[in-house]
Design an enzyme around this catalytic site. Structure first.
Site, PDB file in Angstrom:
ATOM      1  N   LYS A 147      33.242 -82.328 -33.018  1.00  0.00           N
ATOM      2  CA  LYS A 147      34.588 -82.102 -33.575  1.00  0.00           C
ATOM      3  C   LYS A 147      35.458 -83.284 -33.166  1.00  0.00           C
ATOM      4  CE  LYS A 147      38.509 -80.736 -33.411  1.00  0.00           C
ATOM      5  NZ  LYS A 147      39.642 -81.612 -33.786  1.00  0.00           N
TER       6      LYS A 147
ATOM      7  N   GLU B 152      35.779 -84.738 -19.639  1.00  0.00           N
ATOM      8  CA  GLU B 152      36.268 -86.072 -19.299  1.00  0.00           C
ATOM      9  C   GLU B 152      37.746 -86.054 -19.639  1.00  0.00           C
ATOM     10  OE1 GLU B 152      37.541 -89.498 -19.393  1.00  0.00           O
ATOM     11  OE2 GLU B 152      36.081 -90.147 -20.909  1.00  0.00           O
TER      12      GLU B 152
ATOM     13  N   CYS C 121      41.888 -93.584 -21.120  1.00  0.00           N
ATOM     14  CA  CYS C 121      41.947 -92.659 -19.991  1.00  0.00           C
ATOM     15  C   CYS C 121      41.911 -93.412 -18.665  1.00  0.00           C
ATOM     16  CB  CYS C 121      40.819 -91.640 -20.089  1.00  0.00           C
ATOM     17  SG  CYS C 121      39.232 -92.384 -20.428  1.00  0.00           S
TER      18      CYS C 121
ATOM     19  N   GLU D  95      49.961 -88.742 -16.600  1.00  0.00           N
ATOM     20  CA  GLU D  95      49.333 -89.677 -17.533  1.00  0.00           C
ATOM     21  C   GLU D  95      50.305 -89.975 -18.675  1.00  0.00           C
ATOM     22  OE1 GLU D  95      45.853 -88.319 -19.933  1.00  0.00           O
ATOM     23  OE2 GLU D  95      44.964 -90.203 -19.263  1.00  0.00           O
TER      24      GLU D  95
HETATM   25  P1  NAI Z   1      43.949 -83.109 -27.051  1.00  0.00           P
HETATM   26  O1  NAI Z   1      43.328 -83.149 -25.710  1.00  0.00           O
HETATM   27  O2  NAI Z   1      44.692 -81.864 -27.410  1.00  0.00           O
HETATM   28  O3  NAI Z   1      42.861 -83.394 -28.182  1.00  0.00           O
HETATM   29  C1  NAI Z   1      41.530 -83.794 -27.934  1.00  0.00           C
HETATM   30  C2  NAI Z   1      40.607 -83.047 -28.861  1.00  0.00           C
HETATM   31  O4  NAI Z   1      40.667 -81.651 -28.569  1.00  0.00           O
HETATM   32  C3  NAI Z   1      40.950 -83.163 -30.348  1.00  0.00           C
HETATM   33  O5  NAI Z   1      39.756 -83.232 -31.082  1.00  0.00           O
HETATM   34  C4  NAI Z   1      41.661 -81.863 -30.638  1.00  0.00           C
HETATM   35  O6  NAI Z   1      41.603 -81.472 -31.972  1.00  0.00           O
HETATM   36  C5  NAI Z   1      40.880 -80.912 -29.763  1.00  0.00           C
HETATM   37  N1  NAI Z   1      41.568 -79.668 -29.417  1.00  0.00           N
HETATM   38  C6  NAI Z   1      42.896 -79.452 -29.300  1.00  0.00           C
HETATM   39  N2  NAI Z   1      43.137 -78.189 -28.957  1.00  0.00           N
HETATM   40  C7  NAI Z   1      41.936 -77.568 -28.848  1.00  0.00           C
HETATM   41  C8  NAI Z   1      41.521 -76.253 -28.510  1.00  0.00           C
HETATM   42  N3  NAI Z   1      42.392 -75.316 -28.198  1.00  0.00           N
HETATM   43  N4  NAI Z   1      40.207 -75.982 -28.482  1.00  0.00           N
HETATM   44  C9  NAI Z   1      39.298 -76.939 -28.760  1.00  0.00           C
HETATM   45  N5  NAI Z   1      39.628 -78.185 -29.102  1.00  0.00           N
HETATM   46  C10 NAI Z   1      40.929 -78.515 -29.140  1.00  0.00           C
HETATM   47  O7  NAI Z   1      44.884 -84.356 -27.164  1.00  0.00           O
HETATM   48  P2  NAI Z   1      46.038 -84.683 -28.226  1.00  0.00           P
HETATM   49  O8  NAI Z   1      46.767 -83.448 -28.640  1.00  0.00           O
HETATM   50  O9  NAI Z   1      45.479 -85.545 -29.264  1.00  0.00           O
HETATM   51  O10 NAI Z   1      47.000 -85.539 -27.295  1.00  0.00           O
HETATM   52  C11 NAI Z   1      47.835 -84.915 -26.340  1.00  0.00           C
HETATM   53  C12 NAI Z   1      48.036 -85.849 -25.177  1.00  0.00           C
HETATM   54  O11 NAI Z   1      46.873 -85.896 -24.394  1.00  0.00           O
HETATM   55  C13 NAI Z   1      48.282 -87.275 -25.587  1.00  0.00           C
HETATM   56  O12 NAI Z   1      49.652 -87.473 -25.799  1.00  0.00           O
HETATM   57  C14 NAI Z   1      47.747 -88.057 -24.439  1.00  0.00           C
HETATM   58  O13 NAI Z   1      48.757 -88.247 -23.491  1.00  0.00           O
HETATM   59  C15 NAI Z   1      46.679 -87.181 -23.854  1.00  0.00           C
HETATM   60  N6  NAI Z   1      45.318 -87.600 -24.201  1.00  0.00           N
HETATM   61  C16 NAI Z   1      44.489 -87.988 -23.211  1.00  0.00           C
HETATM   62  C17 NAI Z   1      43.198 -88.385 -23.502  1.00  0.00           C
HETATM   63  C18 NAI Z   1      42.262 -88.843 -22.438  1.00  0.00           C
HETATM   64  O14 NAI Z   1      41.119 -89.187 -22.737  1.00  0.00           O
HETATM   65  N7  NAI Z   1      42.670 -88.891 -21.210  1.00  0.00           N
HETATM   66  C19 NAI Z   1      42.697 -88.432 -24.876  1.00  0.00           C
HETATM   67  C20 NAI Z   1      43.640 -87.966 -25.853  1.00  0.00           C
HETATM   68  C21 NAI Z   1      44.894 -87.576 -25.503  1.00  0.00           C
END
Ligand code: NAI
Ligand code: MG
Length: 487
Positions: A184, A259, A293, A390
């Site tokens: 996904k 991660e 990250c 972060e």
């Molecule tokens: P997110 O962590 O919510 O999204 C990552 C993945 O999880 C996406 O594919 C999303 O569709 C999926 N997802 C979201 N809610 C879910 C749920 N309840 N169950 C299963 N899958 C789910 O990150 P998002 O909303 O894109 O960004 C939010 C903040 O997180 C960003 O502003 C950033 O600061 C941080 N972030 C950190 C990352 C890292 O690798 N450290 C990567 C992406 C975002």
């Protein structure tokens, strides 16, 4: 029909491209221009169920898991060949979708992806168990051995930053282990992973071994990670979403690797080669405009060189080429969305409200597109939000320190533990730092050096388990102990 120039995409289920059951689509945009790029299939629980059933059948029918390891390895090598043949294309797609500069994706991510698929293909033929003599028995009376078997159907949920790379880090060890997958990708960057999956199919992976479900976290991600037929979930993304996934996985006690984020320290000692250190520390935080990250967003500089380093950074930042991510000379691209940019700006505003000072950058740049100038903050102290959370944007806090014990204590004063960097010419000091810092990756006189053979994954709240390296396979294998009475 989609508008001209805008592609419309489907879901990959059981080796076929299909529309979502209810026909819904969501738009995705190019962050460099704000223009609509594509329409993604918006999967819902029905589609998720179909994808999981497909992966379940592909696992249970045994075609994949019982395929001779050499044949599985051969398919993975073919997949790696296709990644290389399509490297320019994959990099272009991912660049336009998530805004990460083309040069980084093409020259760093793509070679690592091909390497990793080959590295994991090599492991397919080496997933060995052990023979273990029983300690309380006549050693000739029993034969005990372990086998390593795939965990089964794996749900892999990935973020938008470096989507093709993230997809490969997830797929390669799972496939080498003999698992089947439902991937996904993030709604902000699904196009690269979709093309990657198409190449996996072209490489000849059996139907249902790799399925891809696009859509939102709520409608596609949540039902996937909660699905009772999923044996293991692998997630990369934010801490908050990670916590929700832990709670969902707890219902079925689904195995889980995570991660998550970081708040990584970068440390410059007064004995460092300052040319190397300044370039390295800037790259540490600005790589992919901070949407990484591992971003080294806390920069600690030893007091005797603090002012010198700060003025060098101040001079260097405006010279970094900012622009459309598809421009091969660009090193600072746009943030992924207007929402992400607003979030990053609110960190900067909050820091200023707390008494920090903007030394360089801080303004939005270019229009349209979600650009933000690389931003350097001074006057930050360890308890400010900007030094603790972060940011996921091009913002670095530069702070002074006096001695080694102090900087190690401050580097470790975080709930995260993903990465750390140190610049020094004192070898013993470098090793002391590497030993004492609580982080899964430590870079000395360099930063963000990744390799297919090196395990990557966080300490503390930065995650559970590893990506890449031999250790990544542990997340996709389980060992079985078999004991035969032979006398
Ligand atoms: P997110 O962590 O919510 O999204 C990552 C993945 O999880 C996406 O594919 C999303 O569709 C999926 N997802 C979201 N809610 C879910 C749920 N309840 N169950 C299963 N899958 C789910 O990150 P998002 O909303 O894109 O960004 C939010 C903040 O997180 C960003 O502003 C950033 O600061 C941080 N972030 C950190 C990352 C890292 O690798 N450290 C990567 C992406 C975002
Ligand atoms: Mg996008």
């Amino acid at each position: 029909m989609p508008e001209t120039g805008v592609s419309r995409h489907q879901l990959l289920i059981d080796g076929k491209w299909v529309d979502p059951v209810d026909g819904a689509h969501i738009d995705t945009h190019d962050p460099s221009t704000g223009q609509k790029l594509a329409e993604l299939a918006a999967a819902g629980p029905w589609d998720v169920d179909l994808a999981v059933q497909s992966a379940r059948r592909a696992f249970d029918d045994g075609l994949w898991r019982r395929m001779p390891a050499e044949a599985r390895a051969r398919l993975l090598h073919r997949f790696a060949d296709l990644i290389e043949e399509h490297a320019d294309e994959l990099a272009s797609i991912d660049t336009r979708d998530c805004g990460k500069p083309y040069a980084f994706i093409r020259n760093v991510d793509l070679p690592n992806m091909a390497d990793l698929v080959r590295y994991m293909a090599g492991w397919a033929t080496k997933l060995e168990g052990r023979t273990i003599p029983l300690s309380r028995q006549d050693p000739t009376a029993y034969l005990s051995y372990t086998r390593r078997q795939p965990v089964g159907v794996v749900a892999q949920v990935i973020p938008w930053n470096g989507a093709v790379l993230a997809a490969t880090w997830k797929l390669a060890p799972a496939l080498a282990a003999g698992c089947t997958v439902v991937l996904k990708p993030a709604e902000l960057a699904s196009l690269g992973p979709l093309r990657l999956a198409e190449l996996a199919v072209e490489a000849g992976l059996p139907d249902g071994v790799v399925n891809v479900i696009t859509g939102t976290g709520a409608d596609a991600g949540a039902p996937l990670v909660a699905h009772p037929q999923v044996d293991k979930v692998a997630f990369t993304g934010s801490v908050e979403t990670g916590k929700g996934i832990v709670a969902a996985a707890a219902q079925n006690l689904t195995k889980l690797t995570l991660e998550l984020g970081g708040k990584s320290p970068a440390v410059i000692y007064d004995d460092a080669d300052l040319d190397l250190a300044v370039d390295g520390a800037l790259a540490a935080v600005l790589y992919a405009q901070g949407e990484a990250c591992t971003a080294g967003s806390r920069l600690y500089v030893q007091r005797p060189v603090h002012d010198e380093v700060l003025s060098r950074i101040e001079a260097a930042v405006p010279k970094l080429r900012l622009g459309e991510s598809s421009d091969p000379d660009v090193v600072v691209g746009p943030l992924v969305s207007e929402r992400q940019r607003s979030k990053v700006i609110s960190f900067v505003d909050g820091a200023v409200g707390d008494g920090a000072e903007v030394i360089a950058g801080g303004a939005t740049a270019r229009d349209p597109g979600y650009f933000l100038e690389p931003t350097v903050l001074g006057g930050v102290h360890d308890q400010m939000t900007v030094a603790r959370e972060e940011i996921f944007g091009p913002v670095v806090s530069v702070m002074a320190f006096d001695d080694e014990a102090e900087v190690i204590r401050r580097a470790n004063d975080t709930t995260f533990g993903l990465a750390a960097g140190v610049w020094t010419t004192n070898v013993a000091r470098a090793h002391r730092f590497a030993n004492a810092v609580n982080a899964g990756a430590v870079w000395v006189n360099c930063y963000n050096v990744f390799d297919a053979a090196l395990p990557f994954g966080g300490f503390k709240r930065s995650g559970w388990g590893k990506e890449m390296g031999e250790e990544a396979l542990d997340g996709y294998l389980q060992s079985k102990a078999v004991t035969l009475a032979i006398s």
